[in-house]
Design a protein around this motif. Structure first.
Motif, PDB file in Angstrom:
ATOM      1  N   VAL A  19      74.149  52.972  86.143  1.00 15.72           N
ATOM      2  CA  VAL A  19      73.382  52.585  87.330  1.00 15.72           C
ATOM      3  C   VAL A  19      73.209  53.784  88.257  1.00 15.72           C
ATOM      4  O   VAL A  19      72.130  54.029  88.793  1.00 15.72           O
ATOM      5  N   ALA A  20      74.298  54.546  88.422  1.00 16.80           N
ATOM      6  CA  ALA A  20      74.240  55.729  89.290  1.00 16.80           C
ATOM      7  C   ALA A  20      73.251  56.752  88.756  1.00 16.80           C
ATOM      8  O   ALA A  20      72.498  57.375  89.519  1.00 16.80           O
ATOM      9  N   MET A  21      73.236  56.917  87.430  1.00 14.26           N
ATOM     10  CA  MET A  21      72.312  57.870  86.822  1.00 14.26           C
ATOM     11  C   MET A  21      70.872  57.439  87.041  1.00 14.26           C
ATOM     12  O   MET A  21      69.992  58.253  87.342  1.00 14.26           O
ATOM     13  N   CYS A  22      70.607  56.127  86.903  1.00 19.14           N
ATOM     14  CA  CYS A  22      69.251  55.609  87.105  1.00 19.14           C
ATOM     15  C   CYS A  22      68.801  55.854  88.538  1.00 19.14           C
ATOM     16  O   CYS A  22      67.647  56.208  88.794  1.00 19.14           O
ATOM     17  N   ARG A  23      69.721  55.656  89.476  1.00 15.20           N
ATOM     18  CA  ARG A  23      69.367  55.843  90.879  1.00 15.20           C
ATOM     19  C   ARG A  23      69.126  57.317  91.199  1.00 15.20           C
ATOM     20  O   ARG A  23      68.430  57.640  92.153  1.00 15.20           O
ATOM     21  N   ALA A  24      69.730  58.192  90.400  1.00 19.62           N
ATOM     22  CA  ALA A  24      69.562  59.622  90.653  1.00 19.62           C
ATOM     23  C   ALA A  24      68.266  60.165  90.053  1.00 19.62           C
ATOM     24  O   ALA A  24      67.827  61.249  90.399  1.00 19.62           O
ATOM     25  N   ILE A  25      67.665  59.410  89.131  1.00 18.60           N
ATOM     26  CA  ILE A  25      66.425  59.850  88.491  1.00 18.60           C
ATOM     27  C   ILE A  25      65.284  59.812  89.508  1.00 18.60           C
ATOM     28  O   ILE A  25      65.146  58.848  90.251  1.00 18.60           O
ATOM     29  N   PRO A  26      64.450  60.858  89.563  1.00 23.12           N
ATOM     30  CA  PRO A  26      63.318  60.877  90.504  1.00 23.12           C
ATOM     31  C   PRO A  26      62.419  59.664  90.314  1.00 23.12           C
ATOM     32  O   PRO A  26      62.240  59.172  89.197  1.00 23.12           O
ATOM     33  N   ILE A  27      61.849  59.181  91.405  1.00 26.32           N
ATOM     34  CA  ILE A  27      61.029  57.975  91.354  1.00 26.32           C
ATOM     35  C   ILE A  27      59.811  58.151  90.443  1.00 26.32           C
ATOM     36  O   ILE A  27      59.365  57.195  89.808  1.00 26.32           O
ATOM     37  N   ASN A  28      59.282  59.386  90.361  1.00 25.11           N
ATOM     38  CA  ASN A  28      58.146  59.634  89.462  1.00 25.11           C
ATOM     39  C   ASN A  28      58.510  59.324  88.017  1.00 25.11           C
ATOM     40  O   ASN A  28      57.731  58.713  87.277  1.00 25.11           O
ATOM     41  N   ASP A  29      59.721  59.764  87.604  1.00 22.56           N
ATOM     42  CA  ASP A  29      60.160  59.520  86.230  1.00 22.56           C
ATOM     43  C   ASP A  29      60.397  58.031  85.983  1.00 22.56           C
ATOM     44  O   ASP A  29      60.079  57.508  84.911  1.00 22.56           O
ATOM     45  N   LEU A  30      60.961  57.347  86.974  1.00 25.25           N
ATOM     46  CA  LEU A  30      61.190  55.915  86.835  1.00 25.25           C
ATOM     47  C   LEU A  30      59.872  55.154  86.715  1.00 25.25           C
ATOM     48  O   LEU A  30      59.761  54.199  85.943  1.00 25.25           O
ATOM     49  N   LEU A  31      58.880  55.588  87.489  1.00 31.48           N
ATOM     50  CA  LEU A  31      57.561  54.952  87.407  1.00 31.48           C
ATOM     51  C   LEU A  31      56.897  55.218  86.066  1.00 31.48           C
ATOM     52  O   LEU A  31      56.198  54.350  85.525  1.00 31.48           O
ATOM     53  N   ASP A  32      57.105  56.415  85.518  1.00 32.18           N
ATOM     54  CA  ASP A  32      56.573  56.720  84.188  1.00 32.18           C
ATOM     55  C   ASP A  32      57.159  55.763  83.148  1.00 32.18           C
ATOM     56  O   ASP A  32      56.443  55.217  82.309  1.00 32.18           O
TER      57      ASP A  32
END
Length: 212
Positions: A19-32
């Motif tokens: 969960v912590a790793m996901c939150r650290a991922i830039p929002i652009n990458d999460l949106l991709d």
């Protein structure tokens, strides 16, 4: 007992770390990632619709309910990309999450119906419905993380309860019509979700509107 506690602690720490790793991922990458998953969701629902159409009786098209009868029709959404571009990021995320959440129960109904669907490709359709459920769950988890990054407005979800039939009926026509109608509603909504997330991805990448 000590071993079980240790194993449980390791599992808990693994989940916390992920969960912590996901939150650290830039929002652009999460949106991709979310956009890719929503594209898979829409493509799969489209494939299923085409599969069902191959053996759908003509009378079924006559008696099938109109799209306005879909349980999500009460939600006010942009009609096209140009309108979506005028909607705020948080509102688009809220709409996408509301539509996705609204399909949790209907997907269970589709899954139960697919197990006895009177169609030559019943086994294939059943497997694809299971994939749809997995994609929907995965996308929902991703959107939860994204909405937490975007603030309270993005976390708001409109309640769109499914009050349609859970029993597809006894005769072949009724079963096929019930299944096809739900699937057509899902295809429409998955297209909306995919469109909203692509607009969000476009904005995050600071692309010009005409490039979205």
């Amino acid at each position: 007992m000590a071993y079980r506690r240790t194993s449980g602690s390791k599992l808990f720490m693994t989940v916390v770390f992920m969960v912590a790793m996901c939150r650290a991922i830039p929002i652009n990458d999460l949106l991709d990632r979310a956009s890719q998953r929503s594209d898979e969701l829409h493509s799969l629902s489209t494939m299923l619709t085409q599969e069902l159409d191959s053996h759908f009786p003509p009378i079924g098209r006559v008696i099938m309910p109109r799209p306005t009868s879909c349980h999500t029709s009460s939600l006010q959404t942009p009609n096209d990309k140009d309108q979506a571009l005028q909607v705020s990021e948080s509102a688009l995320m809220s709409l996408a999450r509301s539509l996705l959440q609204a399909w949790v129960d209907p997907l269970v109904v589709l899954s139960h119906s697919a197990s006895t669907l009177p169609h030559p490709a019943q086994s294939t359709i059943n497997n694809k419905i299971q994939e749809l459920q997995q994609h929907s769950k995965s996308l929902g988890d991703g959107l939860d993380i994204l909405s937490n990054k975007m603030g309270p407005a993005a976390q708001a979800i409109s309640s769109l309860p499914y009050r349609g039939a859970t029993d597809p009926g006894q005769d072949k026509i009724s079963k096929l019509v019930h299944f096809n109608f739900l699937l057509s509603c899902l295809r429409r909504d998955s297209h909306k979700i995919d469109s909203f997330l692509k607009v969000l991805r476009c904005r995050a990448a600071r692309m010009q509107p005409e490039q979205c």
